[in-house]
Scaffold this motif. Structure first.
Motif, short mmCIF file in Angstrom:
data_model
loop_
_atom_site.label_atom_id
_atom_site.label_comp_id
_atom_site.label_asym_id
_atom_site.label_seq_id
_atom_site.Cartn_x
_atom_site.Cartn_y
_atom_site.Cartn_z
N GLY A 1 34.52 39.02 -8.98
CA GLY A 1 33.08 39.12 -8.80
C GLY A 1 32.32 38.63 -10.01
N ARG A 2 32.77 39.02 -11.17
CA ARG A 2 32.10 38.60 -12.41
C ARG A 2 32.20 37.09 -12.60
NH1 ARG A 2 34.27 43.57 -16.33
NH2 ARG A 2 32.97 45.19 -15.35
N ALA A 3 33.35 36.52 -12.27
CA ALA A 3 33.52 35.07 -12.40
C ALA A 3 32.57 34.33 -11.47
CB ALA A 3 34.97 34.69 -12.11
N ILE A 4 32.42 34.83 -10.24
CA ILE A 4 31.53 34.18 -9.27
C ILE A 4 30.07 34.31 -9.72
CG2 ILE A 4 30.66 34.24 -6.91
CD1 ILE A 4 33.49 35.05 -6.04
N LEU A 5 29.69 35.48 -10.19
CA LEU A 5 28.32 35.66 -10.67
C LEU A 5 28.02 34.70 -11.82
CD1 LEU A 5 28.07 39.57 -10.61
CD2 LEU A 5 26.96 37.97 -9.04
N ALA A 6 28.99 34.54 -12.72
CA ALA A 6 28.80 33.61 -13.83
C ALA A 6 28.68 32.17 -13.33
CB ALA A 6 29.96 33.73 -14.81
N ALA A 7 29.56 31.80 -12.40
CA ALA A 7 29.56 30.43 -11.89
C ALA A 7 28.29 30.11 -11.12
CB ALA A 7 30.77 30.21 -11.00
N ASP A 8 27.75 31.10 -10.41
CA ASP A 8 26.56 30.89 -9.59
C ASP A 8 25.26 31.04 -10.38
OD1 ASP A 8 28.25 30.45 -7.51
OD2 ASP A 8 27.85 32.31 -6.45
N GLY A 9 25.37 31.30 -11.67
CA GLY A 9 24.18 31.38 -12.51
C GLY A 9 23.34 32.62 -12.30
N VAL A 10 23.95 33.71 -11.84
CA VAL A 10 23.21 34.97 -11.64
C VAL A 10 23.04 35.63 -13.00
CG1 VAL A 10 23.14 37.17 -10.43
CG2 VAL A 10 24.24 35.19 -9.36
N ARG A 11 21.80 35.83 -13.41
CA ARG A 11 21.51 36.35 -14.73
C ARG A 11 20.33 37.32 -14.69
NH1 ARG A 11 25.41 33.66 -14.98
NH2 ARG A 11 26.13 32.22 -16.61
N GLY A 12 20.13 38.02 -15.79
CA GLY A 12 18.96 38.86 -15.97
C GLY A 12 18.78 39.91 -14.90
N ALA A 13 17.54 40.01 -14.41
CA ALA A 13 17.21 41.03 -13.42
C ALA A 13 17.99 40.86 -12.12
CB ALA A 13 15.70 41.00 -13.14
N ALA A 14 18.44 39.65 -11.83
CA ALA A 14 19.19 39.40 -10.60
C ALA A 14 20.53 40.12 -10.59
CB ALA A 14 19.41 37.91 -10.40
N LEU A 15 21.02 40.56 -11.76
CA LEU A 15 22.28 41.28 -11.83
C LEU A 15 22.13 42.77 -11.48
CD1 LEU A 15 23.76 39.74 -15.10
CD2 LEU A 15 24.66 39.44 -12.79
N ALA A 16 20.90 43.28 -11.52
CA ALA A 16 20.69 44.71 -11.31
C ALA A 16 21.25 45.24 -10.00
CB ALA A 16 19.20 45.04 -11.43
N PRO A 17 21.04 44.55 -8.85
CA PRO A 17 21.60 45.07 -7.60
C PRO A 17 23.12 45.17 -7.61
CG PRO A 17 19.92 43.41 -7.16
CD PRO A 17 20.21 43.34 -8.62
N TYR A 18 23.78 44.24 -8.31
CA TYR A 18 25.24 44.29 -8.38
C TYR A 18 25.70 45.48 -9.22
CZ TYR A 18 24.86 39.58 -6.52
OH TYR A 18 24.57 38.50 -5.72
N ALA A 19 24.97 45.76 -10.30
CA ALA A 19 25.30 46.92 -11.12
C ALA A 19 25.07 48.21 -10.32
CB ALA A 19 24.46 46.93 -12.39
N GLN A 20 23.95 48.27 -9.61
CA GLN A 20 23.65 49.47 -8.82
C GLN A 20 24.69 49.71 -7.73
OE1 GLN A 20 19.69 48.61 -7.47
NE2 GLN A 20 18.80 48.78 -9.52
N ALA A 21 25.22 48.62 -7.16
CA ALA A 21 26.21 48.75 -6.09
C ALA A 21 27.55 49.27 -6.59
CB ALA A 21 26.41 47.41 -5.39
N SER A 22 27.74 49.31 -7.92
CA SER A 22 29.00 49.80 -8.46
C SER A 22 28.99 51.32 -8.63
CB SER A 22 29.28 49.15 -9.82
OG SER A 22 28.38 49.65 -10.81
N ALA A 23 27.83 51.95 -8.37
CA ALA A 23 27.73 53.40 -8.52
C ALA A 23 28.53 54.10 -7.42
CB ALA A 23 26.27 53.83 -8.45
#
Length: 291
Positions: A166-188
């Motif tokens: 997941g982290r590799a795909i987020l990096a490759a797709d250029g997901v940064r900053g505030a756009a990462l918040a939903p992914y962090a929240q989904a890990s709860a």
């Protein structure tokens, strides 16, 4: 024909060259063969397409035969003709067929040789996955000869923020900053009293947005992502993303016990994954570039 002469409107095999293996003497169904040859010709022409006279010249078909076949292919949307140039181009049905073939089990089939080669070389568990919303969906796995007991199985999902894939795909797709918040929240973990949305392993603490931003940035800079006991106790993973224009990225990861996955070993695996996938990935996929 009795004298062995090819018909005047025969379509030569596209890409044939002197010295190449001989083609069969005749297609079992000539009209199908000619239609497929036209698709190959239009594929070579690219998005600019070809006028009817150019199709006729490249195919050696008569104008009438080429026109009839193109109209039949247009009926099924394998070919389209657009104004103002009236050129013939590959149609939307080609992309639909390709997308359907490369979904789910077909994508796993296309990647199977690469996964098997990597697992054999490293003697570790190898996964294939893609993003589904905020989670990574496991499409395939290849187990090494030495067994490793992990919770993952094909068809299950895990929070993207917790996995190397997941982290590799987020990096490759250029997901940064505030756009990462939903992914962090989904890990709860799932709140008490609620049924879990998936059968993910649940943890006491979520991945913070700050931590996720840090590991995604690291993955982007070095070309591979890692997680250490964040998805399963005693387990570490290294993942590399593969991108393809117009489609979602996928990722391959190597999973092993932490005693075999120290910093030097993780770096070695990350480099090897990028090298092997550059060679073994199916046509159209590329290892995500360093950013």
């Amino acid at each position: 024909m009795p004298d062995g002469t090819a018909p005047a409107n025969a379509v030569p095999a596209v890409g044939a060259a002197d010295g190449a293996a001989p083609e069969p003497a005749a297609s079992p169904v000539g009209s199908v063969d000619r239609a497929l040859a036209l698709l190959e010709i239009l594929a070579e022409a690219g998005p600019q397409g070809l006028a009817l006279r150019e199709v006729t010249a490249r195919s050696s078909l008569s104008k009438g035969s080429a026109h009839r076949l193109l109209r039949a292919l247009m009926h099924r949307r394998f070919v389209e003709q657009t104004a103002p140039d009236q050129h013939y181009r590959l149609g939307s049905a080609m992309g639909v067929l390709l997308g359907q073939f490369e979904q789910g089990e077909n994508l796993a089939m296309l990647m199977a040789p690469a996964l098997a080669a990597i697992s054999h070389q490293l003697q570790e568990l190898v996964h294939l996955g893609r993003l589904e919303g905020s989670h990574v969906h496991y499409l395939d796995k290849v187990e090494p000869e030495r067994a490793l007991r992990v919770w993952s199985r094909v068809g299950r999902q895990a929070p993207a923020a917790r996995t190397a894939m997941g982290r590799a795909i987020l990096a490759a797709d250029g997901v940064r900053g505030a756009a990462l918040a939903p992914y962090a929240q989904a890990s709860a973990p799932t709140p008490a009293g609620q049924a879990p949305a998936t059968d993910d392993p649940l943890f006491a603490h979520p991945v913070t947005a700050e931590h996720l931003a840090e590991v995604v940035e690291e993955a982007s800079a070095r070309g591979w992502a890692a997680e250490i006991e964040e998805n399963e106790p005693g387990i570490a993973c290294v993942g590399v993303a593969l991108t393809r224009p117009g489609d979602r990225s996928i990722a391959v990861s190597v999973t092993g016990p932490i005693e075999r996955m120290g910093p030097a070993r993780r770096a070695e695996i990350g480099t090897l994954l990028r090298t092997q996938l550059t060679t073994l990935a199916p046509a159209g996929f590329e290892v995500a570039p360093l950013r």
